[in-house]
Design a protein around this motif. Structure first.
Motif, short mmCIF file in Angstrom:
data_model
loop_
_atom_site.label_atom_id
_atom_site.label_comp_id
_atom_site.label_asym_id
_atom_site.label_seq_id
_atom_site.Cartn_x
_atom_site.Cartn_y
_atom_site.Cartn_z
N VAL E 28 0.86 -1.18 0.00
CA VAL E 28 0.00 0.00 0.00
C VAL E 28 0.89 1.23 0.00
O VAL E 28 1.98 1.21 0.57
N VAL E 29 0.44 2.32 -0.66
CA VAL E 29 1.23 3.54 -0.73
C VAL E 29 0.87 4.45 0.45
O VAL E 29 -0.28 4.90 0.56
N TYR E 30 1.84 4.74 1.31
CA TYR E 30 1.67 5.76 2.36
C TYR E 30 2.14 7.06 1.74
O TYR E 30 3.34 7.29 1.57
N ALA E 31 1.19 7.92 1.31
CA ALA E 31 1.53 9.05 0.44
C ALA E 31 2.18 10.21 1.17
O ALA E 31 2.83 11.05 0.55
N ALA E 57 -3.83 3.98 -1.84
CA ALA E 57 -2.89 4.98 -1.31
C ALA E 57 -3.60 5.72 -0.18
O ALA E 57 -4.74 6.15 -0.34
N THR E 58 -2.91 5.89 0.96
CA THR E 58 -3.49 6.58 2.11
C THR E 58 -2.75 7.89 2.37
O THR E 58 -1.68 8.13 1.82
N ARG E 59 -3.37 8.74 3.23
CA ARG E 59 -2.80 10.06 3.56
C ARG E 59 -2.45 10.84 2.29
O ARG E 59 -1.36 11.39 2.15
N ALA E 81 -11.72 9.83 3.79
CA ALA E 81 -10.64 8.95 4.23
C ALA E 81 -9.28 9.44 3.77
O ALA E 81 -8.26 8.86 4.14
N ARG E 82 -9.25 10.50 2.98
CA ARG E 82 -8.00 11.02 2.39
C ARG E 82 -7.23 9.90 1.69
O ARG E 82 -6.02 9.74 1.88
N ALA E 83 -7.93 9.12 0.90
CA ALA E 83 -7.32 7.93 0.29
C ALA E 83 -7.80 7.76 -1.14
O ALA E 83 -8.83 8.32 -1.55
N VAL E 84 -7.04 6.98 -1.90
CA VAL E 84 -7.35 6.72 -3.30
C VAL E 84 -7.26 5.21 -3.54
O VAL E 84 -6.35 4.57 -3.01
N THR E 85 -8.20 4.68 -4.34
CA THR E 85 -8.08 3.28 -4.76
C THR E 85 -8.03 3.22 -6.28
O THR E 85 -8.56 4.09 -6.98
N LEU E 86 -7.39 2.17 -6.77
CA LEU E 86 -7.26 2.00 -8.21
C LEU E 86 -7.46 0.51 -8.51
O LEU E 86 -6.69 -0.32 -8.02
N ASP E 208 -4.36 7.38 15.39
CA ASP E 208 -4.85 7.79 14.06
C ASP E 208 -4.59 6.74 12.98
O ASP E 208 -4.77 7.04 11.80
N ASN E 209 -4.19 5.54 13.35
CA ASN E 209 -3.83 4.53 12.34
C ASN E 209 -5.05 3.72 11.91
O ASN E 209 -5.15 2.51 12.15
N GLY E 210 -5.98 4.38 11.25
CA GLY E 210 -7.14 3.70 10.73
C GLY E 210 -6.76 2.62 9.73
O GLY E 210 -7.37 1.53 9.70
#
Lengths: 225, 225, 225, 225, 225, 225, 225, 225
Positions: E28-31, E57-59, E81-86, E208-210
């Motif tokens: 997973v990408v921690y952005a 990708a998170t954050r 969620a400040r996140a993206v999925t692809l 904060d680690n959802g």
């Protein structure tokens, strides 16, 4: 005009005009968190009450310094110390020596020096004599020994008071600074080091509290023989 | 017999016999972590080097005190201060006043008082004047004002230096003690309080460090006019 | 319009309309971290449910205050307390006295005072009576003694509750503030000091939590004889 | 025999005989760190000064309790609370309810209950109603609601005050205890939890400080209508 | 195109293409701390390697989200969620229930929910059921009981997992959030509370680690009967 | 005899007999801080209520274990785990694997294993596979992969969960232990390390809390396919 | 031009020109907290004193880098390392290998690599070999074994030095970074982990202190056989 | 008898017999927390595997030392270092110099010296050269300069590495000790000081970890030219 009410109520603050009678020194303005207008008003009121002796404001922002310059033209701004004085400085009694470990400790050392001067002591400064080049410290040993009180300013590992305290027996006040990063935790490392100094008789003030060190040192120096 | 070697090697310790020349005061024995035999040996060696001036051992256990009494019969044991002196105490110069907030702060105050005395100052003690009964403090205000240096000892919330520092302008050293429980965290609460005192000029030493406060206060008092 | 559903679902929040029935007081809006639109919507919904009694929003930003002024013209903005009320304030029962050590503690004291008022108590404020000028505190001793509950607000070393608690036996709530620097650690020094107060019966709330102190004090005062 | 000197000097302590006049309640003996003989002497002196009202000693060791029993036969020892009273308990005014989360919180709850009683309030105890079995709490909701002040005692995660504070609007004092291990850090986890409670109006005292909570609660309860 | 090299070297990062084989889930990408261009490149590379399964990708900052939208038009941005999925989301197995104490805990809860979904679980959200209004929690008790894994998100005093853990025996993961102020110390109070929960079987992730909670919950849920 | 009252009042404790109905598992005795007599009484009462399923006491001292052996002869003492069970262990469902980094982590691992077993899971233990000899870990990779839930126990730097979490995707619970010295701060270093693990999906329990990890793991494992 | 005064007084700093004679390496400019003009002046003065050997400035802001480029055109700016060198780099002796756990640790690793190079060692970098994908580390085991000194850079849980220290016996310096969030507390978690490493012989420097690690590693490597 | 299995399973421990092959040094027994019988068994097993090279046990209690003396008569007990060796010490390569600030730092320095020797380096010790009597340090400057690696041991304020690091450029490892009291917090003050040293190239190990420093120093010294 001399004051005889012990407290002056300015609405936003109650100025303690009686403090000089009790403790020998007038109240000082801690400008951080006050508006420029408030700083000007308190300084002016303190000067009214103590016209023959300089009054002091510390942690003065650039904006507050500008307004002070405009409204109180006789005030003097010490940019390095981020402080302003208003009124004639006292004739120095005794000698305080302010020793700083590094260049970045300069503003705290400058605040200490000015505070000591405003509170009645003569002041000398020695800078950039950190323990990693200890020959610089030995070169000034005699000046340390001749002082009535030392203020030793250091960040990072805060080792300088321990070394100085092994060289001379002059009363000494350590000032830890927030200079450092990582595990310095904003000056905590230097504070703990000074509190645990193996040199006897080192006393300590809060992190970056040059003002408090200056007041304490002046009180010690001006009553010295 | 007077010494002229700067360091005396006892095998288990190298005694700094030159310290008095540099700083005006002989080395002191911190007895915690040393055997009774070691305490006796270092005290004896320091006394040899400084026969006309009392030398001091602090944090002396009951066992060490007993051996000192047996081996060095002229030594004097101050049980409250948990300390021993050997040799004649100096003629006092200046006056240190040791103020303690509560009964439980007694041992730290006693150590401070003895250390100040051994280091050349006259000493007065005022006890049990905590801020929760502040009238007791006002009753002794004149004695505070007459001192050349104040040592203010307090545990728990460590508020006493702030109140004293608003009453008089005498140089002051705060000693936080580990008296307290829960969120006092072994004296941390009192230490932080004293470092953040709103009274100008409060300096601080380590938790329970009566000795360090006594040395610093004596140096201030004995050079006072 | 009176409400009878216990919870109002606004999508972004579930407003607890049943809280007044359970605890005697309606829910309050903590505006920090909410958009101005959300603050307006919750305030309006609470006012609908409690039309005869003021509802409160705390930690209101300038932007949110502006939108509230535009959308809810009958709302009242207390700029010092950074808070907004909507609806008629209750008839005061009992008297809360809010005492602050320094000028910079003003916003926290103002929040405490407004919260106590909104929750049904009469409120009086006394400012700038820090322990470094303790005569100012004695001058107001009678006003302290006459209150049903005291809120004592202080930053830095947080010593004021201990001194007040030695003077009067009124129920007291200490509010440590984040005023200070260095080893104050954002109010931690004052918090620890208040928790370790040697004065009996001092209770404490979170750093800068004027609101919580106001609620607690009002509950105490309004049930006083 | 009634006293009229404000302070009684016992050599090892200065007993504040004036405190009842100022604050409504006599001084209390914190026995930890005092010898059994000292505890007896101070208790006796306080009883002399306040013969018609019980005086209290807290944190009394088994040894001190034994000596008190021998020397002051009318004294009453509360073993669970580790405390001793001497003299007649006051007629209760108002009602304090002491709620404890777990069995191990018993001693702190007992100290709180006794202190509230000695300071003039009626007291009721509810035990073992931790949040992991929350039905036990609902079963006693009416008793919570009827109190004039609640003392809520909890260790570990300290969640009980938040839950209680959402059920009733009675003034409440949280007492974090040192019950727990690992990352409870001697009660710090519970202390922080209570200071950050989302329930409005929760106030807090030091870790394990049942005594302080009892004093504060009694002052609130005894002035309640 | 399917990958068979275990690591893809992008110059600025070495993407672990073998992780799905070892652990069942792709990297997973921690952005946070990466440029928008880097986020796009890694997402694209992961999608190439895992074309039939959504990568995450998170954050993701607003700037990065905008560039992703422009460069990877099939990506989906979850703003809360400040996140993206692809790529296509997997068919859900098992059911994760994400419970949040307050409105401000929303972003962390949203990140947890999305992460659980991307990692293969069905997800349900329940919001604003903090312990100060506990009736809201009882209303959803059945939904809690029916889940295969619970994620309980709370800031401030972090009490919600303890209450939930006393109601149901479903595997539970607590997520402390940085919501709070003063002595919450950025989520530390909630973290310590959850670690000290008196309810058996509460496990905890970082403040904060959802994301971490979502991964763990999905792994539990998707292997449930 | 089967129970139908939800709570059994033993005077010194209120046993939650309803917990199994709500959460699937009976209450457990945390023996630390209870007398041997209390431990025996609660165990006996729980066994009465749950005669067909083992009940558990943890942190059982040698004295308490001896009294249990005398009074409840069918009880089984697990000395390494410092725990006692009474009643038949359940038929295991699913498989928990307890992995420990070092020999000194043994007691915590044993408590985790026993708790998992009592709560219904099959248990396997792997010991002494710390990261400084990582080949030992690879040798057991298949056993890790086959588990339904992993418990990973480590003190000092707490690195083992991160390494395991990069090898397999099984649900994992880290247990930091207080094994270490100096800057391990009683397990804090390991706790922080596990909370900050770069491996996705690591969850954590309190320092030395083998019991909590065992409960959580059993709940995960026994519902696994 | 070669210098023979030990100290060069620039007004704002006293440059230690004697340090190379004492320690083998010239002084380095820590640019943080200095103006661009000061950085240029000190660099120029150091270059004058050490014309045949590169001098270094670290933590150079973009503004300072721009002024250096304009004023000292032969200076070289390493943007990743945020550092500047002036003068010819020494012929490398020995080999330092800088290993970084993640992409975000890049700047610290780059600073370490440049510092090692400037101080006389050959340098190799290995990046993105965090413990969650440990196969990447085994792939480079030979390169680790061949180095004279390893610098291992990691944030979050800081586990990499422990794993590397179990694979090879090369001298190793761990550098914790501030990469992480929540309970990483700005690098504290990684720092504590490295200090508590179960691998023998791991030494540690301050959080983010790539420079210090580079100096230490170069001194080790350049004296290696 | 020489070993060829990489791991020896003793039941209570799995001894890593392959470590010497990987890292050049055999495993070491950390005796704290092991029974005397376990210490003897592991030492014997390691000696079997490495008959021509001394193996080491550290933190050996008096009881364990006595059993080792009885069971393994060729073992050598170093009482100051609290350690035992078994087998012939290696021929020293390179020179490690162990410098200690005070007498109380002796056991940690002794452990460091023995560990360095066992790991193959020649060792020299210099004691009692704390910074409060810095002339003692200058007297040994040449011996510092001639070493291949320095180990500098200090408690309290931990200043010695900074001073030494300004005098010589030899690779240096600082060892903070738990010597001190009050705000030394068990060695934390010294640890932070060393991590923040202004002298370039100081590396640090855990509090009181003489063993770790000895291993690291030996690895540096034995590969020096």
């Amino acid at each position: 005009m001399r004051d005889d009410q012990p407290t002056a109520d300015l609405g936003f603050a109650r100025v303690d005009l009686d403090r000089e009678r009790r403790t020998g020194d007038p109240e000082v303005v801690y400008a951080d968190g006050k508006t420029p207008e408030q700083v000007v008003a308190i300084l002016a009121r303190l000067h009214d009450a103590h016209p023959t002796r300089a009054v002091l404001a510390t942690r003065v922002s650039a904006e507050a310094a500008a307004l002070v310059a405009a409204e109180l033209p006789s005030a003097v701004h010490d940019a390095e110390a981020r402080a302003v004085t208003l009124g004639p400085l006292p004739t120095p009694q005794g000698r305080v020596c302010v020793v700083a470990a590094g260049t970045s400790d300069g503003p705290v050392a400058a605040e200490a020096a000015l505070a000591a001067h405003v509170h009645g002591a003569g002041v000398e400064r020695i800078t950039d004599v950190g323990v990693a080049g200890i020959h610089r410290l030995f070169a000034v040993r005699d000046r340390l020994d001749d002082a009535d009180c030392l203020i030793v300013v250091a960040g990072m590992e805060g080792a300088l008071p321990s070394v100085v305290g092994g060289l001379v027996g002059v009363p000494m006040i350590g000032v830890p600074t927030s200079v450092g990063y990582g595990a310095s935790f904003g000056g905590l490392a230097a504070l703990l080091a000074m509190l645990n100094s193996c040199a006897p008789g080192v006393t300590v003030v809060n992190i970056d509290n040059g003002y408090g060190a200056g007041v304490a040192a002046a009180r010690i120096a001006r009553r010295a023989r």
